[in-house]
Design a protein around this motif. Structure first.
Motif, short mmCIF file in Angstrom:
data_model
loop_
_atom_site.label_atom_id
_atom_site.label_comp_id
_atom_site.label_asym_id
_atom_site.label_seq_id
_atom_site.Cartn_x
_atom_site.Cartn_y
_atom_site.Cartn_z
N LEU A 180 0.83 -0.98 0.11
CA LEU A 180 -0.19 -0.06 0.01
C LEU A 180 1.11 1.17 0.01
O LEU A 180 2.07 1.42 0.58
CB LEU A 180 -0.74 0.07 1.35
CG LEU A 180 -2.13 -1.26 1.30
CD1 LEU A 180 -2.53 -1.26 2.57
CD2 LEU A 180 -3.01 -0.66 0.25
N ASP A 181 0.36 2.21 -0.65
CA ASP A 181 1.00 3.58 -0.38
C ASP A 181 1.41 3.81 0.93
O ASP A 181 0.55 3.67 1.85
CB ASP A 181 0.15 4.54 -1.06
CG ASP A 181 0.59 6.00 -0.86
OD1 ASP A 181 1.45 6.58 -1.88
OD2 ASP A 181 0.04 6.87 0.02
N ILE A 237 -8.32 0.39 1.60
CA ILE A 237 -7.70 -0.33 1.18
C ILE A 237 -8.32 -0.72 -0.34
O ILE A 237 -9.63 -0.74 -0.50
CB ILE A 237 -7.72 -1.94 2.07
CG1 ILE A 237 -7.13 -1.54 3.36
CG2 ILE A 237 -7.24 -2.85 1.31
CD1 ILE A 237 -7.32 -2.74 4.05
N PRO A 238 -7.62 -0.77 -1.28
CA PRO A 238 -8.10 -1.11 -2.65
C PRO A 238 -8.86 -2.33 -2.71
O PRO A 238 -8.48 -3.23 -2.24
CB PRO A 238 -6.98 -0.87 -3.66
CG PRO A 238 -5.83 -0.34 -2.82
CD PRO A 238 -6.23 -0.55 -1.40
N LYS A 239 -9.55 -2.57 -3.84
CA LYS A 239 -10.22 -3.77 -4.14
C LYS A 239 -9.42 -4.32 -5.37
O LYS A 239 -8.69 -3.85 -6.01
CB LYS A 239 -11.70 -3.39 -4.88
CG LYS A 239 -12.47 -2.95 -4.01
CD LYS A 239 -14.01 -2.60 -4.83
CE LYS A 239 -14.95 -2.14 -3.66
NZ LYS A 239 -16.36 -1.81 -4.35
N PRO A 240 -9.19 -5.69 -5.29
CA PRO A 240 -9.81 -6.58 -4.29
C PRO A 240 -9.13 -6.50 -2.80
O PRO A 240 -8.04 -6.73 -2.85
CB PRO A 240 -9.85 -7.93 -4.79
CG PRO A 240 -8.73 -8.04 -5.69
CD PRO A 240 -8.64 -6.56 -6.03
N SER A 266 -6.11 -6.02 5.05
CA SER A 266 -7.56 -6.36 5.39
C SER A 266 -7.65 -7.82 6.02
O SER A 266 -8.61 -7.74 6.97
CB SER A 266 -7.93 -6.98 3.90
OG SER A 266 -8.01 -5.81 2.96
N THR A 267 -6.47 -8.45 6.35
CA THR A 267 -6.80 -9.63 7.19
C THR A 267 -7.02 -9.05 8.43
O THR A 267 -7.87 -9.48 9.28
CB THR A 267 -5.27 -10.39 7.16
OG1 THR A 267 -4.97 -10.83 5.90
CG2 THR A 267 -5.48 -11.67 7.81
N TRP A 268 -6.06 -8.27 9.00
CA TRP A 268 -6.23 -7.99 10.50
C TRP A 268 -7.39 -6.72 10.55
O TRP A 268 -8.03 -6.88 11.84
CB TRP A 268 -5.05 -7.25 11.24
CG TRP A 268 -4.05 -6.40 10.23
CD1 TRP A 268 -3.06 -6.78 9.50
CD2 TRP A 268 -4.17 -4.84 10.37
NE1 TRP A 268 -2.33 -5.49 9.04
CE2 TRP A 268 -2.99 -4.38 9.55
CE3 TRP A 268 -5.01 -4.09 10.77
CZ2 TRP A 268 -2.81 -3.34 9.22
CZ3 TRP A 268 -4.53 -2.55 10.53
CH2 TRP A 268 -3.66 -2.23 9.75
#
Length: 138
Positions: A3-4, A41-44, A51-53
């Motif tokens: 991620l940025d 958070i971008p898709k997917p 995304s997990t946490w």
């Protein structure tokens, strides 16, 4: 993929705020902060470790609110994310949710997975009924 840096910091800041609200049992505000972070958070979304946490954190909000079906929904998403499959905490919470819903077959599978990875330590601080359930089925 990473991620940025700026977005990642913002996600971490929102997540930390959510964690504080969760620690204070302010589930509504915790959920709000985690969802704000997840929206960044971008898709997917399932492609990103963050995304997990965040899905786990949202699952915890609902687990501790005794909204087990909603919790399962978020933990299921976490399983699809990096490092989600086989994660002992996710398996523990999924098992606990299914147990509380009376779905003992699914509870057994998830709780055993958590136990196989972490041993009885994963159950420390949890209600004794879960480790007793696992002990009965081993």
């Amino acid at each position: 993929m990473e991620l940025d840096e700026r977005i990642y910091r913002e996600i971490c800041d929102l997540s930390q705020e959510g964690d504080q609200y969760l620690d204070d049992d302010n589930f509504e505000l915790a959920e709000k902060k985690y969802l704000e972070a997840l929206d960044l958070i971008p898709k997917p979304k399932t492609e990103w470790e963050a995304s997990t946490w965040l899905y786990v954190a949202l699952g915890e909000v609902y687990f501790f609110s005794s909204k087990y079906l909603e919790a399962i929904s978020f933990f299921s998403e976490a399983l699809k994310c990096p490092e989600g499959l086989g994660n002992p905490l996710i398996n523990l919470r999924m098992g606990q949710c299914y147990y509380e819903l009376g779905n003992y077959g699914s509870a057994k599978g998830y709780l055993l997975k958590a136990y196989m990875v972490e041993g009885k330590e994963i159950f420390e601080g949890e209600d004794d009924k879960y480790i007793k359930f696992v002990a009965q089925i081993r």
